[in-house]
Design a protein around this motif. Structure first.
Motif, PDB file in Angstrom:
ATOM      1  N   ILE A  36      35.747 -60.531 -20.319  1.00 20.89           N
ATOM      2  CA  ILE A  36      34.480 -60.374 -19.596  1.00 20.89           C
ATOM      3  C   ILE A  36      33.583 -61.578 -19.831  1.00 20.89           C
ATOM      4  O   ILE A  36      32.933 -62.082 -18.912  1.00 20.89           O
ATOM      5  CB  ILE A  36      33.787 -59.061 -20.010  1.00 20.89           C
ATOM      6  CG1 ILE A  36      34.566 -57.869 -19.449  1.00 20.89           C
ATOM      7  CG2 ILE A  36      32.343 -59.020 -19.520  1.00 20.89           C
ATOM      8  CD1 ILE A  36      34.080 -56.528 -19.940  1.00 20.89           C
ATOM      9  N   MET A  37      33.533 -62.058 -21.062  1.00 22.45           N
ATOM     10  CA  MET A  37      32.702 -63.219 -21.374  1.00 22.45           C
ATOM     11  C   MET A  37      33.194 -64.460 -20.609  1.00 22.45           C
ATOM     12  O   MET A  37      32.392 -65.196 -20.026  1.00 22.45           O
ATOM     13  CB  MET A  37      32.723 -63.497 -22.878  1.00 22.45           C
ATOM     14  CG  MET A  37      31.797 -64.633 -23.289  1.00 22.45           C
ATOM     15  SD  MET A  37      31.837 -64.991 -25.040  1.00 22.45           S
ATOM     16  CE  MET A  37      33.426 -65.777 -25.156  1.00 22.45           C
ATOM     17  N   LEU A  38      34.495 -64.682 -20.574  1.00 20.21           N
ATOM     18  CA  LEU A  38      35.027 -65.832 -19.834  1.00 20.21           C
ATOM     19  C   LEU A  38      34.747 -65.710 -18.339  1.00 20.21           C
ATOM     20  O   LEU A  38      34.386 -66.693 -17.681  1.00 20.21           O
ATOM     21  CB  LEU A  38      36.531 -65.959 -20.078  1.00 20.21           C
ATOM     22  CG  LEU A  38      36.937 -66.438 -21.471  1.00 20.21           C
ATOM     23  CD1 LEU A  38      38.446 -66.398 -21.625  1.00 20.21           C
ATOM     24  CD2 LEU A  38      36.407 -67.835 -21.730  1.00 20.21           C
ATOM     25  N   LEU A  39      34.877 -64.515 -17.802  1.00 19.57           N
ATOM     26  CA  LEU A  39      34.590 -64.299 -16.389  1.00 19.57           C
ATOM     27  C   LEU A  39      33.120 -64.572 -16.084  1.00 19.57           C
ATOM     28  O   LEU A  39      32.783 -65.202 -15.081  1.00 19.57           O
ATOM     29  CB  LEU A  39      34.960 -62.872 -15.981  1.00 19.57           C
ATOM     30  CG  LEU A  39      34.728 -62.525 -14.521  1.00 19.57           C
ATOM     31  CD1 LEU A  39      35.616 -63.367 -13.623  1.00 19.57           C
ATOM     32  CD2 LEU A  39      34.961 -61.050 -14.287  1.00 19.57           C
ATOM     33  N   SER A  40      32.212 -64.127 -16.953  1.00 21.32           N
ATOM     34  CA  SER A  40      30.787 -64.368 -16.710  1.00 21.32           C
ATOM     35  C   SER A  40      30.440 -65.845 -16.828  1.00 21.32           C
ATOM     36  O   SER A  40      29.576 -66.335 -16.097  1.00 21.32           O
ATOM     37  CB  SER A  40      29.902 -63.514 -17.613  1.00 21.32           C
ATOM     38  OG  SER A  40      30.352 -63.502 -18.919  1.00 21.32           O
ATOM     39  N   VAL A  41      31.094 -66.581 -17.693  1.00 19.65           N
ATOM     40  CA  VAL A  41      30.853 -68.025 -17.785  1.00 19.65           C
ATOM     41  C   VAL A  41      31.298 -68.709 -16.494  1.00 19.65           C
ATOM     42  O   VAL A  41      30.595 -69.565 -15.951  1.00 19.65           O
ATOM     43  CB  VAL A  41      31.572 -68.623 -19.022  1.00 19.65           C
ATOM     44  CG1 VAL A  41      31.623 -70.135 -18.951  1.00 19.65           C
ATOM     45  CG2 VAL A  41      30.888 -68.174 -20.291  1.00 19.65           C
ATOM     46  N   VAL A  42      32.441 -68.318 -15.961  1.00 16.78           N
ATOM     47  CA  VAL A  42      32.937 -68.907 -14.715  1.00 16.78           C
ATOM     48  C   VAL A  42      31.988 -68.583 -13.565  1.00 16.78           C
ATOM     49  O   VAL A  42      31.646 -69.454 -12.755  1.00 16.78           O
ATOM     50  CB  VAL A  42      34.369 -68.407 -14.415  1.00 16.78           C
ATOM     51  CG1 VAL A  42      34.784 -68.761 -12.998  1.00 16.78           C
ATOM     52  CG2 VAL A  42      35.347 -68.990 -15.421  1.00 16.78           C
ATOM     53  N   VAL A  43      31.531 -67.336 -13.476  1.00 18.44           N
ATOM     54  CA  VAL A  43      30.595 -66.948 -12.420  1.00 18.44           C
ATOM     55  C   VAL A  43      29.292 -67.735 -12.543  1.00 18.44           C
ATOM     56  O   VAL A  43      28.741 -68.212 -11.554  1.00 18.44           O
ATOM     57  CB  VAL A  43      30.341 -65.422 -12.454  1.00 18.44           C
ATOM     58  CG1 VAL A  43      29.161 -65.045 -11.595  1.00 18.44           C
ATOM     59  CG2 VAL A  43      31.582 -64.677 -12.013  1.00 18.44           C
ATOM     60  N   LEU A  44      28.794 -67.899 -13.759  1.00 23.90           N
ATOM     61  CA  LEU A  44      27.561 -68.649 -13.987  1.00 23.90           C
ATOM     62  C   LEU A  44      27.728 -70.105 -13.555  1.00 23.90           C
ATOM     63  O   LEU A  44      26.845 -70.676 -12.915  1.00 23.90           O
ATOM     64  CB  LEU A  44      27.158 -68.559 -15.463  1.00 23.90           C
ATOM     65  CG  LEU A  44      25.849 -69.216 -15.846  1.00 23.90           C
ATOM     66  CD1 LEU A  44      24.696 -68.440 -15.225  1.00 23.90           C
ATOM     67  CD2 LEU A  44      25.710 -69.250 -17.348  1.00 23.90           C
ATOM     68  N   VAL A  45      28.854 -70.697 -13.874  1.00 24.31           N
ATOM     69  CA  VAL A  45      29.101 -72.096 -13.514  1.00 24.31           C
ATOM     70  C   VAL A  45      29.167 -72.253 -11.993  1.00 24.31           C
ATOM     71  O   VAL A  45      28.698 -73.244 -11.444  1.00 24.31           O
ATOM     72  CB  VAL A  45      30.404 -72.600 -14.179  1.00 24.31           C
ATOM     73  CG1 VAL A  45      30.887 -73.905 -13.584  1.00 24.31           C
ATOM     74  CG2 VAL A  45      30.196 -72.751 -15.680  1.00 24.31           C
ATOM     75  N   VAL A  46      29.693 -71.268 -11.302  1.00 25.53           N
ATOM     76  CA  VAL A  46      29.818 -71.355  -9.848  1.00 25.53           C
ATOM     77  C   VAL A  46      28.487 -71.055  -9.153  1.00 25.53           C
ATOM     78  O   VAL A  46      28.108 -71.732  -8.195  1.00 25.53           O
ATOM     79  CB  VAL A  46      30.920 -70.391  -9.353  1.00 25.53           C
ATOM     80  CG1 VAL A  46      30.900 -70.257  -7.839  1.00 25.53           C
ATOM     81  CG2 VAL A  46      32.279 -70.869  -9.822  1.00 25.53           C
ATOM     82  N   LEU A  47      27.731 -70.071  -9.616  1.00 25.08           N
ATOM     83  CA  LEU A  47      26.513 -69.646  -8.921  1.00 25.08           C
ATOM     84  C   LEU A  47      25.303 -70.537  -9.181  1.00 25.08           C
ATOM     85  O   LEU A  47      24.421 -70.616  -8.334  1.00 25.08           O
ATOM     86  CB  LEU A  47      26.164 -68.205  -9.297  1.00 25.08           C
ATOM     87  CG  LEU A  47      27.099 -67.139  -8.743  1.00 25.08           C
ATOM     88  CD1 LEU A  47      26.629 -65.762  -9.156  1.00 25.08           C
ATOM     89  CD2 LEU A  47      27.221 -67.222  -7.249  1.00 25.08           C
ATOM     90  N   THR A  48      25.224 -71.199 -10.298  1.00 23.74           N
ATOM     91  CA  THR A  48      24.071 -72.048 -10.602  1.00 23.74           C
ATOM     92  C   THR A  48      23.870 -73.152  -9.565  1.00 23.74           C
ATOM     93  O   THR A  48      22.774 -73.306  -9.043  1.00 23.74           O
ATOM     94  CB  THR A  48      24.188 -72.620 -12.025  1.00 23.74           C
ATOM     95  OG1 THR A  48      24.251 -71.541 -12.943  1.00 23.74           O
ATOM     96  CG2 THR A  48      23.008 -73.507 -12.362  1.00 23.74           C
ATOM     97  N   PRO A  49      24.889 -73.924  -9.210  1.00 33.13           N
ATOM     98  CA  PRO A  49      24.671 -74.942  -8.174  1.00 33.13           C
ATOM     99  C   PRO A  49      24.353 -74.340  -6.810  1.00 33.13           C
ATOM    100  O   PRO A  49      23.609 -74.928  -6.029  1.00 33.13           O
ATOM    101  CB  PRO A  49      25.993 -75.704  -8.118  1.00 33.13           C
ATOM    102  CG  PRO A  49      26.692 -75.398  -9.379  1.00 33.13           C
ATOM    103  CD  PRO A  49      26.204 -74.057  -9.823  1.00 33.13           C
ATOM    104  N   LEU A  50      24.900 -73.163  -6.509  1.00 32.01           N
ATOM    105  CA  LEU A  50      24.634 -72.550  -5.214  1.00 32.01           C
ATOM    106  C   LEU A  50      23.162 -72.211  -5.035  1.00 32.01           C
ATOM    107  O   LEU A  50      22.603 -72.416  -3.964  1.00 32.01           O
ATOM    108  CB  LEU A  50      25.477 -71.288  -5.037  1.00 32.01           C
ATOM    109  CG  LEU A  50      26.952 -71.518  -4.731  1.00 32.01           C
ATOM    110  CD1 LEU A  50      27.683 -70.190  -4.625  1.00 32.01           C
ATOM    111  CD2 LEU A  50      27.134 -72.318  -3.470  1.00 32.01           C
TER     112      LEU A  50
END
Length: 164
Positions: A36-50
């Motif tokens: 879950i932690m790895l998934l949330s890091v990936v989501v954060l990395v993708v959504l921040t620039p958006l």
């Protein structure tokens, strides 16, 4: 003889222990939390620039609208000032585009060498009557500004108009 020996009467049968491969069929809570932690890091990395791109798109849209309004006003002034009377009266035949916040127009009278002779106020939609000044300047610089949010200038269009 040991008591667990199957050859003895009353001995317990040996307990079959599963191999290591058979024991690891499920996931532990730690593995689930790490996933879950790895998934949330990936989501954060993708959504921040958006989210940054959405802000830039909104700002760009505001700037494009402001520039279009300023250019429309500038074209209206230029078209009306093809008539010498309108040029001398510092007026336009109709009102400038209505925007929020309103456009600001600055008219600067200029000499032949583009030296500043003074400033004047544009009379939008008020043509008719006598000229407001006895100015015979050969050209005028017109500056149209469209303020943006926060008081900053969203768009600025500048043009020099020669006497017709």
């Amino acid at each position: 003889m040991p008591r667990n020996d199957p050859r003895q009467p009353g001995a317990r049968p040996p307990v079959a222990r599963p191999s290591m491969a058979q024991q690891e069929t499920g996931m532990t809570i730690i593995e689930v939390l790490v996933a879950i932690m790895l998934l949330s890091v990936v989501v954060l990395v993708v959504l921040t620039p958006l989210t940054g791109f959405f802000g830039l798109t909104r700002k760009s849209g505001t700037q494009v609208s402001a520039t279009q309004a300023a250019q429309q006003a500038m074209e209206q002034i230029r078209g009306d000032w093809l008539n010498q009377t309108a040029y001398e009266q510092l007026c336009t035949a109709s009102a400038l585009p209505v925007t929020t916040p309103p456009l600001t127009v600055t008219v600067t009278n200029m000499g032949p060498e583009r030296n500043v002779l003074g400033t004047a106020e544009l009379r939008a939609g008020a043509c008719g009557g006598a000229p407001v000044t006895a100015d015979t300047s050969p050209m005028r610089e017109v500056l149209v500004r469209q303020p943006g949010p926060g008081g900053q200038v969203a768009s600025e269009v500048r043009m020099v108009v020669a006497r017709p």
